[in-house]
Design a protein around this motif. Sequence first.
Motif, PDB file in Angstrom:
ATOM      1  N   ALA A  92      -4.318   4.690   5.511  1.00 16.80           N
ATOM      2  CA  ALA A  92      -4.036   3.810   4.362  1.00 16.80           C
ATOM      3  C   ALA A  92      -5.259   2.980   4.001  1.00 16.80           C
ATOM      4  O   ALA A  92      -5.576   2.802   2.826  1.00 16.80           O
ATOM      5  N   SER A  93      -5.976   2.497   5.032  1.00 17.97           N
ATOM      6  CA  SER A  93      -7.079   1.585   4.745  1.00 17.97           C
ATOM      7  C   SER A  93      -8.385   2.306   4.413  1.00 17.97           C
ATOM      8  O   SER A  93      -9.230   1.758   3.717  1.00 17.97           O
ATOM      9  N   SER A  94      -8.555   3.547   4.886  1.00 19.92           N
ATOM     10  CA  SER A  94      -9.860   4.180   4.689  1.00 19.92           C
ATOM     11  C   SER A  94      -9.829   5.434   3.812  1.00 19.92           C
ATOM     12  O   SER A  94     -10.838   5.760   3.185  1.00 19.92           O
ATOM     13  N   LEU A  95      -8.702   6.135   3.770  1.00 22.96           N
ATOM     14  CA  LEU A  95      -8.639   7.387   2.996  1.00 22.96           C
ATOM     15  C   LEU A  95      -7.332   7.448   2.202  1.00 22.96           C
ATOM     16  O   LEU A  95      -6.523   8.375   2.378  1.00 22.96           O
ATOM     17  N   LEU A  98      -5.692  10.620   0.794  1.00 20.34           N
ATOM     18  CA  LEU A  98      -4.946  11.550   1.651  1.00 20.34           C
ATOM     19  C   LEU A  98      -3.453  11.250   1.571  1.00 20.34           C
ATOM     20  O   LEU A  98      -2.619  12.161   1.584  1.00 20.34           O
ATOM     21  N   GLN A  99      -3.118   9.968   1.499  1.00 20.47           N
ATOM     22  CA  GLN A  99      -1.698   9.612   1.410  1.00 20.47           C
ATOM     23  C   GLN A  99      -1.144  10.002   0.040  1.00 20.47           C
ATOM     24  O   GLN A  99      -0.026  10.511  -0.066  1.00 20.47           O
ATOM     25  N   GLU A 100      -1.935   9.743  -1.015  1.00 17.32           N
ATOM     26  CA  GLU A 100      -1.478  10.117  -2.358  1.00 17.32           C
ATOM     27  C   GLU A 100      -1.202  11.622  -2.421  1.00 17.32           C
ATOM     28  O   GLU A 100      -0.187  12.062  -2.968  1.00 17.32           O
ATOM     29  N   THR A 101      -2.088  12.408  -1.824  1.00 16.48           N
ATOM     30  CA  THR A 101      -1.942  13.871  -1.871  1.00 16.48           C
ATOM     31  C   THR A 101      -0.780  14.328  -0.990  1.00 16.48           C
ATOM     32  O   THR A 101       0.018  15.182  -1.392  1.00 16.48           O
TER      33      THR A 101
END
Length: 291
Positions: A92-95, A98-101
């Motif tokens: 959540a804090s760095s990428l 990746l969560q959106e995808t």
Amino acid sequence: MIPGPFTYHRPASVADAIKLLADLGDEARPLAGGHSLIPMMKLRLATPDHLVDLHGIGGLKSIGRDAGTGGDRVVIGAMATQHDLLASEVIASSLPILQETALLIADPQVRYRGTLGGNVANGDPGNDMPALMLTLGADYRLEGPDGSRTVAARDFYQGAYFTALEPGEILTEVSVPVPPAGHGYAYEKLKRKIGDYATAAAAVVLTMSGGRVATCSIGLTNLSETPLLAEDAAATVIGTSLDAATLQKAADAARAIMEPAGDGRGPVEYRKHVGGIMVMRALQRAASLAA
Ligand code: FAD
């Protein structure tokens, strides 16, 4: 709809899994979440005699900053599920892209089982994570009978279901450089309905400086036999404020490398057309998020 017969194996270490795959030969396949492989087996498009389940191997689900690079990279174990990515504070804090995808992949049931390693190792042009890994400049760690090696995601995909994985090799982790603070990002995916694979999708990661694009990377999903890195499209927007003419030029540059299949998701021209629109939308939204 019933798979052919197979023997199930559950090794407890990467070394045991590699030995099993070497001993069993071509008729053995690694099993991760099973959400691509099992449907293929049910359709008899894959008929492995042996499944080597990776779930018994400890340590393949970790997600963390790589201390060896001063925390500049996030290292994700191959057996981390899409759900694990969504639950991770580090991601959540760095990428956040990746969560959106991950949220755009299938449905919660699939995301609870489907793994990042399986998604990127599968070689299906419809998988969403590979184009994102190209966009982010990720590396894959592969371990096999001859030791381990690192392959850039950008060199990994060779054709539909053909990758740089050698027989007997397992993908054990994905290492992703953390984009700079204040970067903008977006993954735009057009699909026929919730849970479907992409008709066309585009990933964008960029930085802005003084209202202009400073750096940009663009990846494309399901618009060719392999995920694509749209380098000319990305170069087109550097130094611009992403005005309407530039967006159109970037979409056209991306369309020039698209070679989608004409299938149930639409004819070739339609998929190229909407692919360009995904590029424009992703660029605009990424720029709006950049600090
Ligand atoms: P598996 O199915 O277990 O394996 C897939 C392949 O990779 C196999 O050939 C296997 O041998 C190999 N493999 C697995 N792990 C490794 C490893 N560590 N090293 C080497 N080889 C390995 N995906 C999307 O991206 N977008 C979607 O929109 C989408 N929609 C879906 C909808 C449905 C209804 C379903 C059932 C699946 C969908 N998927 C989608 C696929 C899903 O994300 C899969 O989980 C993913 O593609 C494969 O991951 P897995 O862990 O299930 O791998």
